[in-house]
Design a protein around this motif. Structure first.
Motif, PDB file in Angstrom:
ATOM      1  N   ILE A  26      -2.282  -2.843 -18.450  1.00  0.00           N
ATOM      2  CA  ILE A  26      -3.615  -2.790 -17.847  1.00  0.00           C
ATOM      3  C   ILE A  26      -3.572  -2.093 -16.485  1.00  0.00           C
ATOM      4  O   ILE A  26      -2.781  -2.445 -15.613  1.00  0.00           O
ATOM      5  N   TYR A  27      -4.441  -1.121 -16.323  1.00  0.00           N
ATOM      6  CA  TYR A  27      -4.571  -0.377 -15.067  1.00  0.00           C
ATOM      7  C   TYR A  27      -5.392  -1.237 -14.100  1.00  0.00           C
ATOM      8  O   TYR A  27      -6.600  -1.086 -13.987  1.00  0.00           O
ATOM      9  N   ALA A  28      -4.724  -2.156 -13.403  1.00  0.00           N
ATOM     10  CA  ALA A  28      -5.446  -3.179 -12.657  1.00  0.00           C
ATOM     11  C   ALA A  28      -5.610  -2.849 -11.175  1.00  0.00           C
ATOM     12  O   ALA A  28      -6.719  -2.886 -10.643  1.00  0.00           O
ATOM     13  N   TRP A  29      -4.507  -2.571 -10.475  1.00  0.00           N
ATOM     14  CA  TRP A  29      -4.566  -2.357  -9.024  1.00  0.00           C
ATOM     15  C   TRP A  29      -3.848  -1.074  -8.677  1.00  0.00           C
ATOM     16  O   TRP A  29      -2.685  -0.869  -9.010  1.00  0.00           O
ATOM     17  N   VAL A  30      -4.547  -0.201  -7.988  1.00  0.00           N
ATOM     18  CA  VAL A  30      -4.011   1.113  -7.679  1.00  0.00           C
ATOM     19  C   VAL A  30      -4.613   1.596  -6.365  1.00  0.00           C
ATOM     20  O   VAL A  30      -5.760   1.269  -6.042  1.00  0.00           O
ATOM     21  N   GLY A  31      -3.853   2.364  -5.603  1.00  0.00           N
ATOM     22  CA  GLY A  31      -4.406   2.923  -4.382  1.00  0.00           C
ATOM     23  C   GLY A  31      -3.377   3.786  -3.663  1.00  0.00           C
ATOM     24  O   GLY A  31      -2.175   3.718  -3.940  1.00  0.00           O
ATOM     25  N   HIS A  32      -3.864   4.598  -2.748  1.00  0.00           N
ATOM     26  CA  HIS A  32      -2.964   5.402  -1.918  1.00  0.00           C
ATOM     27  C   HIS A  32      -3.550   5.536  -0.518  1.00  0.00           C
ATOM     28  O   HIS A  32      -4.763   5.435  -0.311  1.00  0.00           O
ATOM     29  N   ASP A  33      -2.678   5.740   0.435  1.00  0.00           N
ATOM     30  CA  ASP A  33      -3.082   5.926   1.823  1.00  0.00           C
ATOM     31  C   ASP A  33      -3.880   7.223   1.927  1.00  0.00           C
ATOM     32  O   ASP A  33      -3.397   8.285   1.512  1.00  0.00           O
ATOM     33  N   PRO A  34      -5.118   7.168   2.455  1.00  0.00           N
ATOM     34  CA  PRO A  34      -5.955   8.376   2.469  1.00  0.00           C
ATOM     35  C   PRO A  34      -5.390   9.526   3.290  1.00  0.00           C
ATOM     36  O   PRO A  34      -5.808  10.668   3.097  1.00  0.00           O
ATOM     37  N   LYS A  35      -4.443   9.252   4.169  1.00  0.00           N
ATOM     38  CA  LYS A  35      -3.890  10.377   4.939  1.00  0.00           C
ATOM     39  C   LYS A  35      -3.061  11.304   4.055  1.00  0.00           C
ATOM     40  O   LYS A  35      -2.721  12.422   4.461  1.00  0.00           O
ATOM     41  N   TYR A  36      -2.755  10.844   2.829  1.00  0.00           N
ATOM     42  CA  TYR A  36      -2.010  11.680   1.882  1.00  0.00           C
ATOM     43  C   TYR A  36      -2.915  12.234   0.785  1.00  0.00           C
ATOM     44  O   TYR A  36      -2.419  12.662  -0.271  1.00  0.00           O
ATOM     45  N   ASN A  37      -4.206  12.245   1.003  1.00  0.00           N
ATOM     46  CA  ASN A  37      -5.141  12.700  -0.035  1.00  0.00           C
ATOM     47  C   ASN A  37      -4.774  14.068  -0.604  1.00  0.00           C
ATOM     48  O   ASN A  37      -4.844  14.293  -1.815  1.00  0.00           O
ATOM     49  N   GLY A  85      -9.368  -3.968  -3.765  1.00  0.00           N
ATOM     50  CA  GLY A  85      -7.987  -3.686  -3.423  1.00  0.00           C
ATOM     51  C   GLY A  85      -7.043  -4.717  -4.019  1.00  0.00           C
ATOM     52  O   GLY A  85      -7.458  -5.665  -4.699  1.00  0.00           O
ATOM     53  N   LEU A  86      -5.764  -4.531  -3.771  1.00  0.00           N
ATOM     54  CA  LEU A  86      -4.764  -5.490  -4.241  1.00  0.00           C
ATOM     55  C   LEU A  86      -4.995  -6.817  -3.530  1.00  0.00           C
ATOM     56  O   LEU A  86      -5.043  -6.863  -2.303  1.00  0.00           O
ATOM     57  N   PRO A  87      -5.162  -7.911  -4.279  1.00  0.00           N
ATOM     58  CA  PRO A  87      -5.436  -9.199  -3.634  1.00  0.00           C
ATOM     59  C   PRO A  87      -4.316  -9.614  -2.688  1.00  0.00           C
ATOM     60  O   PRO A  87      -3.150  -9.260  -2.867  1.00  0.00           O
ATOM     61  N   GLU A  88      -4.687 -10.374  -1.673  1.00  0.00           N
ATOM     62  CA  GLU A  88      -3.698 -10.885  -0.737  1.00  0.00           C
ATOM     63  C   GLU A  88      -3.600 -12.397  -0.884  1.00  0.00           C
ATOM     64  O   GLU A  88      -4.372 -13.013  -1.615  1.00  0.00           O
ATOM     65  N   GLY A  89      -2.628 -12.979  -0.202  1.00  0.00           N
ATOM     66  CA  GLY A  89      -2.504 -14.427  -0.193  1.00  0.00           C
ATOM     67  C   GLY A  89      -1.436 -14.953  -1.123  1.00  0.00           C
ATOM     68  O   GLY A  89      -1.005 -14.294  -2.077  1.00  0.00           O
ATOM     69  N   ALA A  90      -1.008 -16.189  -0.830  1.00  0.00           N
ATOM     70  CA  ALA A  90       0.076 -16.813  -1.577  1.00  0.00           C
ATOM     71  C   ALA A  90      -0.289 -17.063  -3.031  1.00  0.00           C
ATOM     72  O   ALA A  90       0.575 -16.995  -3.913  1.00  0.00           O
ATOM     73  N   ASP A  91      -1.555 -17.351  -3.296  1.00  0.00           N
ATOM     74  CA  ASP A  91      -1.958 -17.628  -4.680  1.00  0.00           C
ATOM     75  C   ASP A  91      -1.722 -16.412  -5.570  1.00  0.00           C
ATOM     76  O   ASP A  91      -1.238 -16.543  -6.713  1.00  0.00           O
ATOM     77  N   PHE A  92      -2.071 -15.224  -5.062  1.00  0.00           N
ATOM     78  CA  PHE A  92      -1.872 -14.024  -5.877  1.00  0.00           C
ATOM     79  C   PHE A  92      -0.389 -13.728  -6.059  1.00  0.00           C
ATOM     80  O   PHE A  92       0.036 -13.323  -7.149  1.00  0.00           O
ATOM     81  N   ARG A 101       0.132  -4.134  -0.183  1.00  0.00           N
ATOM     82  CA  ARG A 101      -1.033  -4.653   0.530  1.00  0.00           C
ATOM     83  C   ARG A 101      -1.356  -3.775   1.744  1.00  0.00           C
ATOM     84  O   ARG A 101      -2.538  -3.511   2.038  1.00  0.00           O
ATOM     85  N   ALA A 102      -0.326  -3.340   2.442  1.00  0.00           N
ATOM     86  CA  ALA A 102      -0.554  -2.494   3.616  1.00  0.00           C
ATOM     87  C   ALA A 102      -1.204  -1.174   3.221  1.00  0.00           C
ATOM     88  O   ALA A 102      -2.084  -0.654   3.926  1.00  0.00           O
ATOM     89  N   ILE A 103      -0.791  -0.626   2.069  1.00  0.00           N
ATOM     90  CA  ILE A 103      -1.444   0.592   1.578  1.00  0.00           C
ATOM     91  C   ILE A 103      -2.876   0.285   1.178  1.00  0.00           C
ATOM     92  O   ILE A 103      -3.819   1.007   1.531  1.00  0.00           O
ATOM     93  N   SER A 104      -3.060  -0.802   0.442  1.00  0.00           N
ATOM     94  CA  SER A 104      -4.389  -1.161  -0.064  1.00  0.00           C
ATOM     95  C   SER A 104      -5.402  -1.303   1.059  1.00  0.00           C
ATOM     96  O   SER A 104      -6.571  -0.931   0.908  1.00  0.00           O
ATOM     97  N   ALA A 105      -4.974  -1.839   2.199  1.00  0.00           N
ATOM     98  CA  ALA A 105      -5.891  -2.060   3.321  1.00  0.00           C
ATOM     99  C   ALA A 105      -6.474  -0.768   3.858  1.00  0.00           C
ATOM    100  O   ALA A 105      -7.520  -0.781   4.522  1.00  0.00           O
ATOM    101  N   THR A 106      -5.828   0.368   3.555  1.00  0.00           N
ATOM    102  CA  THR A 106      -6.324   1.657   4.057  1.00  0.00           C
ATOM    103  C   THR A 106      -7.274   2.344   3.083  1.00  0.00           C
ATOM    104  O   THR A 106      -7.893   3.345   3.438  1.00  0.00           O
ATOM    105  N   THR A 107      -7.409   1.826   1.859  1.00  0.00           N
ATOM    106  CA  THR A 107      -8.108   2.556   0.804  1.00  0.00           C
ATOM    107  C   THR A 107      -9.608   2.295   0.793  1.00  0.00           C
ATOM    108  O   THR A 107     -10.073   1.235   1.213  1.00  0.00           O
ATOM    109  N   TYR A 108     -10.354   3.250   0.266  1.00  0.00           N
ATOM    110  CA  TYR A 108     -11.796   3.060   0.140  1.00  0.00           C
ATOM    111  C   TYR A 108     -12.106   2.016  -0.916  1.00  0.00           C
ATOM    112  O   TYR A 108     -13.135   1.337  -0.846  1.00  0.00           O
TER     113      TYR A 108
END
Length: 312
Positions: free
Chosen positions: A208-219, A163-170, A148-155
């Motif tokens: 299934i390729y569902a949720w993916v992301g990377h911190d943009p500082k490592y582009n 992004g990757l969903p947050e919260g207890a339900d997910f 989630r912390a990574i996802s918050a940085t992504t476009y």
């Protein structure tokens, strides 16, 4: 979480976006029944059956429809107004043979590039890649806050809301999938810091390729591609799955890793009301204008700069 291919006649409020690249300028809401096709359904080449809808529903949103079936679906929909929202190849990777055989089938440039990027990242972690794997419910609960912390940085999250969903339900959802052995997840660390994540639910024998992301500082490190390669090696090694579904949309990494693809469209089928006709005309005019500007920008050699500006 709704599995791809599940068709419900219950309408949803769908945002029809007026977009420039990844940025949504504004949107119009319509009450639509979603008809998503699974990879298997798209590969079958058959058009789906449209469920009946209520009078207050504006129509359908059909995704991953084989393009060859577009005319037949429109003809069978009666007086519905068709509007193609996007065209793309739905890429997939078939787990046939071994990982080494699949990797050898990539272009020499792709193989060399991936090895070079992996070696560069490994050098920051004592000479080996720091990839962490998650499969059980307890492991997925530990995976989620880091990803989630990574996802918050992504476009993807900032601009696309994907992004990757947050919260207890997910967390409960992916924990339940883990209990049924229906999810795999990975994290890649660079120099001890989390840099990229991948989380894939499993439907039947398809990943299934569902949720993916990377911190943009490592582009510049291409951590997503390196992590994807590690995930593929793991999945081939399990010898359990038939295919990896890259889902809707295109991308260089999808084309690079795929073993095949289906030409697909996402299409709106709307009731022929005045409001819907106006909406479709506005979308068509807007999309045509954006396409003209894109051709002009690319023709001037400014496509890369424009892409960076759109993503912020």
């Amino acid at each position: 979480m709704t599995a791809p291919g599940d068709i419900s006649a219950a309408p949803q409020s769908v945002r029809l976006k007026f977009e420039v690249g990844a940025r949504t300028l504004f949107a119009v809401h319509r009450s639509l029944v979603r008809v998503p096709l699974t990879l298997a359904e798209a590969r079958s080449g058959r058009a789906p059956a449209l469920p009946p809808i209520g009078r207050d529903t504006d129509g359908y949103l059909v995704t991953s429809l084989p393009e060859a079936q577009l005319a037949g679906l429109v003809a069978g929909s009666g007086a519905m107004l068709p509007f193609v929202r996007q065209r793309y190849t739905r890429y997939h990777l078939d787990f046939v043979g071994s990982y080494d055989g699949w990797f050898a089938g990539l272009s020499s440039n792709a193989r060399q590039g991936l090895r070079r990027k992996a070696k560069k990242i490994a050098a920051t972690s004592g000479g080996t890649l720091d990839v962490r794997r998650f499969r059980t419910a307890a492991e997925l609960e530990a995976f989620h806050p880091v990803a989630r912390a990574i996802s918050a940085t992504t476009y993807q999250e900032r601009l696309l809301g994907s992004g990757l969903p947050e919260g207890a339900d997910f967390v409960r959802t992916i924990s339940a999938l883990a209990e049924a052995d229906q999810v795999r997840a990975w994290l890649l660390y660079i120099g001890g810091a989390p840099a990229a994540y991948l989380c894939c639910p499993i439907h039947g024998d398809t990943v299934i390729y569902a949720w993916v992301g990377h911190d943009p500082k490592y582009n510049d490190w291409s951590p997503g591609a390196v992590l994807q390669l590690e995930a593929m090696q793991d999945l081939f090694g399990e010898a359990r799955f038939a295919a990896f579904d890259f889902t809707e949309g295109e991308g260089q990494h999808k084309r690079q890793f795929a073993t095949g693809g289906v030409a697909c469209v996402d299409v709106l089928l709307l009731r022929p009301t005045l409001a819907n006709r106006v909406t479709m005309a506005a979308l068509a005019g807007f999309d045509a204008s954006v396409a003209r500007v894109k051709r002009t920008v690319n023709g001037a050699g400014l496509g890369g700069l424009a892409k960076r500006v759109r993503r912020g």
